[in-house]
Design a protein around this motif. Structure first.
Motif, PDB file in Angstrom:
ATOM      1  N   THR A   1       0.852  -1.193  -0.092  1.00  0.00           N
ATOM      2  CA  THR A   1      -0.252   0.166   0.125  1.00  0.00           C
ATOM      3  C   THR A   1       0.890   1.357  -0.032  1.00  0.00           C
ATOM      4  N   ALA A   2       1.900   1.374   0.583  1.00  0.00           N
ATOM      5  CA  ALA A   2       2.902   2.330   0.711  1.00  0.00           C
ATOM      6  C   ALA A   2       3.443   2.482  -0.630  1.00  0.00           C
ATOM      7  N   SER A   3       3.803   1.329  -1.332  1.00  0.00           N
ATOM      8  CA  SER A   3       4.125   1.545  -2.674  1.00  0.00           C
ATOM      9  C   SER A   3       3.510   2.114  -3.434  1.00  0.00           C
ATOM     10  N   VAL A   4       2.018   2.053  -3.395  1.00  0.00           N
ATOM     11  CA  VAL A   4       1.107   2.703  -4.277  1.00  0.00           C
ATOM     12  C   VAL A   4       1.012   4.141  -4.337  1.00  0.00           C
ATOM     13  N   THR A   5       1.074   4.846  -2.887  1.00  0.00           N
ATOM     14  CA  THR A   5       0.932   6.225  -2.557  1.00  0.00           C
ATOM     15  C   THR A   5       2.524   6.730  -3.135  1.00  0.00           C
ATOM     16  N   MET A   6       3.506   6.031  -3.016  1.00  0.00           N
ATOM     17  CA  MET A   6       4.839   6.578  -3.315  1.00  0.00           C
ATOM     18  C   MET A   6       4.840   7.059  -4.750  1.00  0.00           C
ATOM     19  N   VAL A   7       4.459   5.753  -5.631  1.00  0.00           N
ATOM     20  CA  VAL A   7       4.911   6.147  -6.982  1.00  0.00           C
ATOM     21  C   VAL A   7       3.844   7.087  -7.377  1.00  0.00           C
ATOM     22  N   ALA A   8       2.317   7.257  -6.843  1.00  0.00           N
ATOM     23  CA  ALA A   8       1.457   8.368  -7.055  1.00  0.00           C
ATOM     24  C   ALA A   8       2.126   9.628  -6.982  1.00  0.00           C
ATOM     25  N   ALA A   9       3.049   9.602  -5.546  1.00  0.00           N
ATOM     26  CA  ALA A   9       3.372  11.153  -5.226  1.00  0.00           C
ATOM     27  C   ALA A   9       4.268  11.586  -6.193  1.00  0.00           C
ATOM     28  N   ILE A  10       5.176  10.787  -6.761  1.00  0.00           N
ATOM     29  CA  ILE A  10       5.954  10.897  -7.936  1.00  0.00           C
ATOM     30  C   ILE A  10       5.439  11.426  -9.244  1.00  0.00           C
ATOM     31  N   ALA A  11       4.258  10.664  -9.529  1.00  0.00           N
ATOM     32  CA  ALA A  11       3.644  11.127 -10.618  1.00  0.00           C
ATOM     33  C   ALA A  11       2.950  12.432 -10.342  1.00  0.00           C
ATOM     34  N   TYR A  12       2.262  12.557  -9.325  1.00  0.00           N
ATOM     35  CA  TYR A  12       1.675  13.871  -9.374  1.00  0.00           C
ATOM     36  C   TYR A  12       2.772  15.115  -9.036  1.00  0.00           C
ATOM     37  N   PHE A  13       3.787  14.760  -8.417  1.00  0.00           N
ATOM     38  CA  PHE A  13       4.900  15.732  -8.528  1.00  0.00           C
ATOM     39  C   PHE A  13       5.338  16.291 -10.091  1.00  0.00           C
ATOM     40  N   SER A  14       5.337  15.245 -10.966  1.00  0.00           N
ATOM     41  CA  SER A  14       5.481  15.535 -12.190  1.00  0.00           C
ATOM     42  C   SER A  14       4.511  16.469 -12.826  1.00  0.00           C
ATOM     43  N   MET A  15       3.380  15.972 -12.546  1.00  0.00           N
ATOM     44  CA  MET A  15       2.189  16.610 -13.075  1.00  0.00           C
ATOM     45  C   MET A  15       1.914  18.271 -12.654  1.00  0.00           C
ATOM     46  N   ALA A  16       2.219  18.365 -11.472  1.00  0.00           N
ATOM     47  CA  ALA A  16       2.086  19.636 -10.711  1.00  0.00           C
ATOM     48  C   ALA A  16       3.184  20.579 -11.393  1.00  0.00           C
ATOM     49  N   SER A  17       4.514  19.927 -11.638  1.00  0.00           N
ATOM     50  CA  SER A  17       5.547  20.781 -12.336  1.00  0.00           C
ATOM     51  C   SER A  17       5.280  20.850 -13.860  1.00  0.00           C
ATOM     52  N   ASN A  18       4.284  20.476 -14.244  1.00  0.00           N
ATOM     53  CA  ASN A  18       3.972  20.534 -15.761  1.00  0.00           C
ATOM     54  C   ASN A  18       5.129  19.909 -16.542  1.00  0.00           C
ATOM     55  N   LEU A  19       5.191  18.671 -16.041  1.00  0.00           N
ATOM     56  CA  LEU A  19       6.183  17.585 -16.849  1.00  0.00           C
ATOM     57  C   LEU A  19       5.330  16.365 -16.978  1.00  0.00           C
ATOM     58  N   GLY A  20       5.894  15.485 -17.800  1.00  0.00           N
ATOM     59  CA  GLY A  20       5.481  14.179 -18.079  1.00  0.00           C
ATOM     60  C   GLY A  20       4.130  14.397 -19.380  1.00  0.00           C
ATOM     61  N   TRP A  21       4.191  15.157 -20.073  1.00  0.00           N
ATOM     62  CA  TRP A  21       3.040  15.256 -21.045  1.00  0.00           C
ATOM     63  C   TRP A  21       3.330  15.277 -22.492  1.00  0.00           C
ATOM     64  N   THR A  22       2.483  15.177 -23.352  1.00  0.00           N
ATOM     65  CA  THR A  22       2.858  15.533 -24.728  1.00  0.00           C
ATOM     66  C   THR A  22       1.598  16.145 -25.368  1.00  0.00           C
ATOM     67  N   PRO A  23       1.979  17.061 -26.442  1.00  0.00           N
ATOM     68  CA  PRO A  23       0.499  17.784 -26.972  1.00  0.00           C
ATOM     69  C   PRO A  23       0.164  16.636 -28.313  1.00  0.00           C
ATOM     70  N   ILE A  24      -1.264  16.446 -28.106  1.00  0.00           N
ATOM     71  CA  ILE A  24      -1.964  15.549 -29.036  1.00  0.00           C
ATOM     72  C   ILE A  24      -3.210  16.344 -29.511  1.00  0.00           C
ATOM     73  N   ASP A  25      -3.334  16.201 -30.944  1.00  0.00           N
ATOM     74  CA  ASP A  25      -4.406  17.006 -31.619  1.00  0.00           C
ATOM     75  C   ASP A  25      -5.674  16.491 -31.273  1.00  0.00           C
ATOM     76  N   VAL A  26      -6.561  17.026 -30.843  1.00  0.00           N
ATOM     77  CA  VAL A  26      -8.146  16.695 -30.481  1.00  0.00           C
ATOM     78  C   VAL A  26      -8.643  16.440 -31.519  1.00  0.00           C
ATOM     79  N   GLN A  27      -9.634  15.168 -31.399  1.00  0.00           N
ATOM     80  CA  GLN A  27     -10.582  14.930 -32.372  1.00  0.00           C
ATOM     81  C   GLN A  27     -11.920  15.883 -32.545  1.00  0.00           C
ATOM     82  N   PHE A  28     -12.242  16.325 -31.364  1.00  0.00           N
ATOM     83  CA  PHE A  28     -13.097  17.169 -31.220  1.00  0.00           C
ATOM     84  C   PHE A  28     -12.845  18.723 -30.818  1.00  0.00           C
ATOM     85  N   ARG A  29     -13.014  19.539 -31.838  1.00  0.00           N
ATOM     86  CA  ARG A  29     -12.732  21.130 -31.645  1.00  0.00           C
ATOM     87  C   ARG A  29     -14.070  21.532 -30.958  1.00  0.00           C
TER      88      ARG A  29
END
Length: 315
Positions: free
Chosen positions: A71-99
């Motif tokens: 259970t601690a491993s779950v939240t530890m990995v999630a903390a790193i992922a949310y750190f990345s998203m909060a830092s505006n990292l770990g993303w890529t631009p994808i063209d949307v299907q619906f404008r």
């Protein structure tokens, strides 16, 4: 407080430092400081839950800490992922299907956080492991359910990265995998858990029902975010963040509370202590032999003890 005043006050600078351009391509539909702030808040919650679960493990013998560690491993990995998203990292631009005409989702492409799927690829099997171990599910079944879960996550990621309507084909594959997992948690594993005792059955019902309900909301989030481009990325942050908050820290707290009086040995998890390991004893578990000079080598006072020491392999 406006974003400009917020920046002047020395607030969240993630979007200034890590801009909305990746590999030379800018994104039109992306989070603002509001979305980043929310991601930071969930990151803090995940980190706090990790330390709490690890701290609670100290109240248990080493042989009874498996659920605390998972259970601690779950939240530890999630903390790193949310750190990345909060830092505006770990993303890529994808063209949307619906404008869309709404200014909050207007544009050619949308920010897709692939780091979120990396998180799920690691943490959702661990969450299932928590539940399936609680129900003492046979290992072949456990491995297959986890494989189906990985198919679900990969299908979601690939669908999010596809620009055309074919993304909904991957969405369908992912939903089919989810419904199999939902069936397994709602019926087969639940029945198995009830056979192990009322306390085990109650714990599985509480945590399994929570997981089954929350996981059914993820396809809806995907459909209005990555799939349909209906809600803004800041709203996406809140939607996914709340789901992850319930599915991980809340789930983890409920699971560990339910396991407080359940010994893993009852679930078929016979975990040896260090001093029970044959490598430590130098012989068979449960047969400690007294040898001269304090060594266990199969000879006691010049007489063999019934164990044979094989010569070491030549390297």
């Amino acid at each position: 407080m406006s974003d400009t005043l917020y920046k002047r006050a020395g607030g969240n600078q993630a979007l200034n430092i890590n801009g909305n351009t990746v590999n030379g391509k800018s994104v039109d539909i992306a989070i603002t400081t509001h979305g980043s702030d929310f991601y930071w808040a969930i990151c803090a919650v995940m980190a706090f839950a990790t330390f709490s679960f690890i701290g609670l493990s100290a109240t248990k013998p080493r042989t009874d800490r498996i659920f605390h560690y998972i259970t601690a491993s779950v939240t530890m990995v999630a903390a790193i992922a949310y750190f990345s998203m909060a830092s505006n990292l770990g993303w890529t631009p994808i063209d949307v299907q619906f404008r869309r005409g709404d200014p909050k989702v207007a544009g050619i492409n949308r920010e897709i956080f692939y780091v979120r799927y990396i998180d799920w690829f690691i943490t959702t099997p661990l969450l299932l492991m928590d539940l399936l171990l609680t129900a003492a599910t046979p290992w072949p079944t456990t491995l297959f359910v986890i494989l189906v879960d990985e198919v679900m996550i990969v299908a979601g990621l690939v669908g999010a990265l596809v620009r055309s309507s074919y993304k909904w084909g991957y969405f369908t594959f992912g939903c089919a995998a989810l419904f199999y997992i939902w069936y397994h948690l709602g019926y087969e594993s639940r029945v198995n858990a009830n056979r192990l005792g009322k306390d085990v059955g109650r714990t599985f019902l509480m945590c399994g029902s929570l997981t089954a309900f929350v996981w059914l909301l993820y396809p809806i989030a995907w459909g209005v975010c990555e799939g349909g481009n209906i809600i803004a990325p800041d709203s996406e942050a809140v939607f996914y963040g709340i789901l992850d908050f319930v599915a991980k820290p809340i789930f983890g707290a409920a699971l560990l509370w339910g396991h407080r009086n359940i010994e893993p040995a009852r679930l078929g998890l016979r975990i040896r202590e260090y001093d029970e390991d044959p490598a430590v004893l130098g012989g068979t578990v449960g047969h400690r032999e007294k040898a001269t000079n304090g060594a266990t080598n199969g000879v006691t006072n010049g007489e063999t003890t019934g164990t044979t020491t094989e010569p070491a392999a030549q390297v």
